[in-house]
Design a protein around this motif. Sequence first.
Motif, PDB file in Angstrom:
ATOM      1  N   LEU A  49       0.818  -1.216   0.000  1.00 46.07           N
ATOM      2  CA  LEU A  49       0.000   0.000   0.000  1.00 46.07           C
ATOM      3  C   LEU A  49       0.856   1.271   0.000  1.00 46.07           C
ATOM      4  O   LEU A  49       0.336   2.370   0.178  1.00 46.07           O
ATOM      5  CB  LEU A  49      -0.933   0.007   1.212  1.00 46.07           C
ATOM      6  CG  LEU A  49      -2.002  -1.097   1.251  1.00 46.07           C
ATOM      7  CD1 LEU A  49      -2.895  -0.915   2.474  1.00 46.07           C
ATOM      8  CD2 LEU A  49      -2.826  -1.125  -0.024  1.00 46.07           C
ATOM      9  N   ASN A  50       2.171   1.096  -0.213  1.00 42.99           N
ATOM     10  CA  ASN A  50       3.098   2.238  -0.239  1.00 42.99           C
ATOM     11  C   ASN A  50       3.044   3.049   1.048  1.00 42.99           C
ATOM     12  O   ASN A  50       3.143   4.285   1.027  1.00 42.99           O
ATOM     13  CB  ASN A  50       2.813   3.136  -1.452  1.00 42.99           C
ATOM     14  CG  ASN A  50       3.043   2.422  -2.773  1.00 42.99           C
ATOM     15  OD1 ASN A  50       4.062   1.760  -2.951  1.00 42.99           O
ATOM     16  ND2 ASN A  50       2.103   2.542  -3.694  1.00 42.99           N
ATOM     17  N   ASN A  51       2.891   2.346   2.170  1.00 41.78           N
ATOM     18  CA  ASN A  51       2.888   3.001   3.474  1.00 41.78           C
ATOM     19  C   ASN A  51       4.260   2.879   4.119  1.00 41.78           C
ATOM     20  O   ASN A  51       4.956   1.873   3.929  1.00 41.78           O
ATOM     21  CB  ASN A  51       1.857   2.354   4.406  1.00 41.78           C
ATOM     22  CG  ASN A  51       0.431   2.697   4.015  1.00 41.78           C
ATOM     23  OD1 ASN A  51       0.150   3.806   3.598  1.00 41.78           O
ATOM     24  ND2 ASN A  51      -0.469   1.737   4.157  1.00 41.78           N
ATOM     25  N   PRO A  52       4.668   3.876   4.888  1.00 40.37           N
ATOM     26  CA  PRO A  52       5.929   3.736   5.612  1.00 40.37           C
ATOM     27  C   PRO A  52       5.865   2.606   6.629  1.00 40.37           C
ATOM     28  O   PRO A  52       4.807   2.331   7.207  1.00 40.37           O
ATOM     29  CB  PRO A  52       6.113   5.101   6.293  1.00 40.37           C
ATOM     30  CG  PRO A  52       4.816   5.807   6.177  1.00 40.37           C
ATOM     31  CD  PRO A  52       4.008   5.169   5.123  1.00 40.37           C
ATOM     32  N   VAL A  53       6.996   1.936   6.820  1.00 46.56           N
ATOM     33  CA  VAL A  53       7.073   0.859   7.811  1.00 46.56           C
ATOM     34  C   VAL A  53       7.284   1.486   9.187  1.00 46.56           C
ATOM     35  O   VAL A  53       8.247   2.232   9.385  1.00 46.56           O
ATOM     36  CB  VAL A  53       8.223  -0.110   7.479  1.00 46.56           C
ATOM     37  CG1 VAL A  53       8.363  -1.174   8.564  1.00 46.56           C
ATOM     38  CG2 VAL A  53       7.983  -0.759   6.114  1.00 46.56           C
ATOM     39  N   PRO A  54       6.396   1.242  10.139  1.00 43.26           N
ATOM     40  CA  PRO A  54       6.508   1.910  11.446  1.00 43.26           C
ATOM     41  C   PRO A  54       7.677   1.368  12.259  1.00 43.26           C
ATOM     42  O   PRO A  54       8.075   0.209  12.119  1.00 43.26           O
ATOM     43  CB  PRO A  54       5.170   1.595  12.124  1.00 43.26           C
ATOM     44  CG  PRO A  54       4.726   0.316  11.489  1.00 43.26           C
ATOM     45  CD  PRO A  54       5.209   0.369  10.058  1.00 43.26           C
ATOM     46  N   GLU A  55       8.204   2.222  13.127  1.00 44.18           N
ATOM     47  CA  GLU A  55       9.294   1.810  14.007  1.00 44.18           C
ATOM     48  C   GLU A  55       8.779   1.155  15.281  1.00 44.18           C
ATOM     49  O   GLU A  55       9.531   0.462  15.963  1.00 44.18           O
ATOM     50  CB  GLU A  55      10.163   3.025  14.354  1.00 44.18           C
ATOM     51  CG  GLU A  55      10.870   3.632  13.148  1.00 44.18           C
ATOM     52  CD  GLU A  55      11.739   4.805  13.522  1.00 44.18           C
ATOM     53  OE1 GLU A  55      11.780   5.163  14.725  1.00 44.18           O
ATOM     54  OE2 GLU A  55      12.382   5.381  12.621  1.00 44.18           O
ATOM     55  N   SER A  56       7.533   1.366  15.618  1.00 43.22           N
ATOM     56  CA  SER A  56       6.893   0.743  16.773  1.00 43.22           C
ATOM     57  C   SER A  56       5.467   0.391  16.366  1.00 43.22           C
ATOM     58  O   SER A  56       4.957   0.906  15.360  1.00 43.22           O
ATOM     59  CB  SER A  56       6.906   1.685  17.985  1.00 43.22           C
ATOM     60  OG  SER A  56       6.236   2.887  17.685  1.00 43.22           O
ATOM     61  N   PRO A  57       4.800  -0.496  17.109  1.00 42.34           N
ATOM     62  CA  PRO A  57       3.449  -0.917  16.711  1.00 42.34           C
ATOM     63  C   PRO A  57       2.497   0.260  16.521  1.00 42.34           C
ATOM     64  O   PRO A  57       2.426   1.167  17.352  1.00 42.34           O
ATOM     65  CB  PRO A  57       3.008  -1.814  17.866  1.00 42.34           C
ATOM     66  CG  PRO A  57       4.286  -2.369  18.396  1.00 42.34           C
ATOM     67  CD  PRO A  57       5.280  -1.253  18.284  1.00 42.34           C
ATOM     68  N   LEU A  58       1.784   0.238  15.407  1.00 40.13           N
ATOM     69  CA  LEU A  58       0.796   1.262  15.062  1.00 40.13           C
ATOM     70  C   LEU A  58      -0.568   0.744  15.504  1.00 40.13           C
ATOM     71  O   LEU A  58      -1.057  -0.264  14.995  1.00 40.13           O
ATOM     72  CB  LEU A  58       0.822   1.511  13.553  1.00 40.13           C
ATOM     73  CG  LEU A  58      -0.158   2.510  12.962  1.00 40.13           C
ATOM     74  CD1 LEU A  58       0.106   3.901  13.538  1.00 40.13           C
ATOM     75  CD2 LEU A  58      -0.041   2.530  11.452  1.00 40.13           C
ATOM     76  N   LEU A  59      -1.191   1.428  16.467  1.00 38.70           N
ATOM     77  CA  LEU A  59      -2.399   0.912  17.110  1.00 38.70           C
ATOM     78  C   LEU A  59      -3.621   1.773  16.816  1.00 38.70           C
ATOM     79  O   LEU A  59      -3.520   2.995  16.703  1.00 38.70           O
ATOM     80  CB  LEU A  59      -2.204   0.849  18.631  1.00 38.70           C
ATOM     81  CG  LEU A  59      -0.986   0.082  19.145  1.00 38.70           C
ATOM     82  CD1 LEU A  59      -0.938   0.154  20.673  1.00 38.70           C
ATOM     83  CD2 LEU A  59      -1.000  -1.368  18.676  1.00 38.70           C
ATOM     84  N   PHE A  60      -4.760   1.121  16.681  1.00 37.38           N
ATOM     85  CA  PHE A  60      -6.049   1.801  16.661  1.00 37.38           C
ATOM     86  C   PHE A  60      -7.073   0.856  17.267  1.00 37.38           C
ATOM     87  O   PHE A  60      -6.795  -0.331  17.474  1.00 37.38           O
ATOM     88  CB  PHE A  60      -6.442   2.246  15.248  1.00 37.38           C
ATOM     89  CG  PHE A  60      -6.585   1.116  14.246  1.00 37.38           C
ATOM     90  CD1 PHE A  60      -7.818   0.546  13.968  1.00 37.38           C
ATOM     91  CD2 PHE A  60      -5.476   0.642  13.558  1.00 37.38           C
ATOM     92  CE1 PHE A  60      -7.951  -0.477  13.040  1.00 37.38           C
ATOM     93  CE2 PHE A  60      -5.592  -0.379  12.624  1.00 37.38           C
ATOM     94  CZ  PHE A  60      -6.827  -0.936  12.367  1.00 37.38           C
ATOM     95  N   ILE A  61      -8.253   1.369  17.580  1.00 37.99           N
ATOM     96  CA  ILE A  61      -9.260   0.584  18.301  1.00 37.99           C
ATOM     97  C   ILE A  61     -10.576   0.546  17.531  1.00 37.99           C
ATOM     98  O   ILE A  61     -11.008   1.547  16.970  1.00 37.99           O
ATOM     99  CB  ILE A  61      -9.485   1.161  19.711  1.00 37.99           C
ATOM    100  CG1 ILE A  61      -8.263   0.890  20.589  1.00 37.99           C
ATOM    101  CG2 ILE A  61     -10.725   0.576  20.376  1.00 37.99           C
ATOM    102  CD1 ILE A  61      -8.380   1.410  22.008  1.00 37.99           C
ATOM    103  N   LYS A  62     -11.172  -0.637  17.514  1.00 34.00           N
ATOM    104  CA  LYS A  62     -12.545  -0.804  17.053  1.00 34.00           C
ATOM    105  C   LYS A  62     -13.413  -1.032  18.296  1.00 34.00           C
ATOM    106  O   LYS A  62     -13.013  -1.759  19.208  1.00 34.00           O
ATOM    107  CB  LYS A  62     -12.675  -2.022  16.128  1.00 34.00           C
ATOM    108  CG  LYS A  62     -11.982  -1.909  14.767  1.00 34.00           C
ATOM    109  CD  LYS A  62     -12.117  -3.221  14.013  1.00 34.00           C
ATOM    110  CE  LYS A  62     -11.428  -3.228  12.664  1.00 34.00           C
ATOM    111  NZ  LYS A  62     -12.293  -2.748  11.585  1.00 34.00           N
TER     112      LYS A  62
END
Length: 220
Positions: free
Chosen positions: A33-46
Amino acid sequence: MYQHLDQEGFVLPYANGKVVCVGRSYRDHAEELNNPVPESPLLFIKPATSLTPLSEPLVLPAEAGPVHHEAEVALLIGRRLCKADADTALAGVAGVGLALDLTLRSLQDELKAKGHPWERAKAFDGSCPMGPFVAPELLSPLQQLDFSLVVNGELRQSGNTGLMMWSMGALLADISHSFTLMPGDIVLTGTPKGVGELNPGDALTLTLDNKFAFEAKVAK
């Protein structure tokens, strides 16, 4: 322990809690998806209202643009985890299953371009179809799980948790330092490459550890 099993080793229902999701935990998905690779876990909530049984027809939001599937290994939390270490966090896993992180892709792209949160694209009602949870002892080690998604007979996604950028224990421990995890909460551990659009009438098969297969159908 908060673990209760039926005779086949499936974990009996808990009260629905929050769903903590990990974005881009597989490098190949970030790259597709041409997204940058995160250096730490990328979190969101459902929220709990995003949960819907995988066994029921999956209802796609009408006129909301393309809905993409993201197949993920899901962990059911069975004990309170707050600022836990990796070993304690792993001991708190009561069940392992498969879920779909349904995503309104065009809307997500718009939100990202504006620097806005993703929840409108990720956390809508029914956006987290969830299969049954299996007792961890019936599966391979958590860091060696194969899983896959087949749509209309075509393999769309195939992954192994050994390819995650963070181990399961490290991931859960990291999450528990930001959000206390409670019994009934669920953690979606990320998706491998191969995400794509779902359409009305699609037939899905999700397979966990080459042992358990779960069927789903998109409503027409």
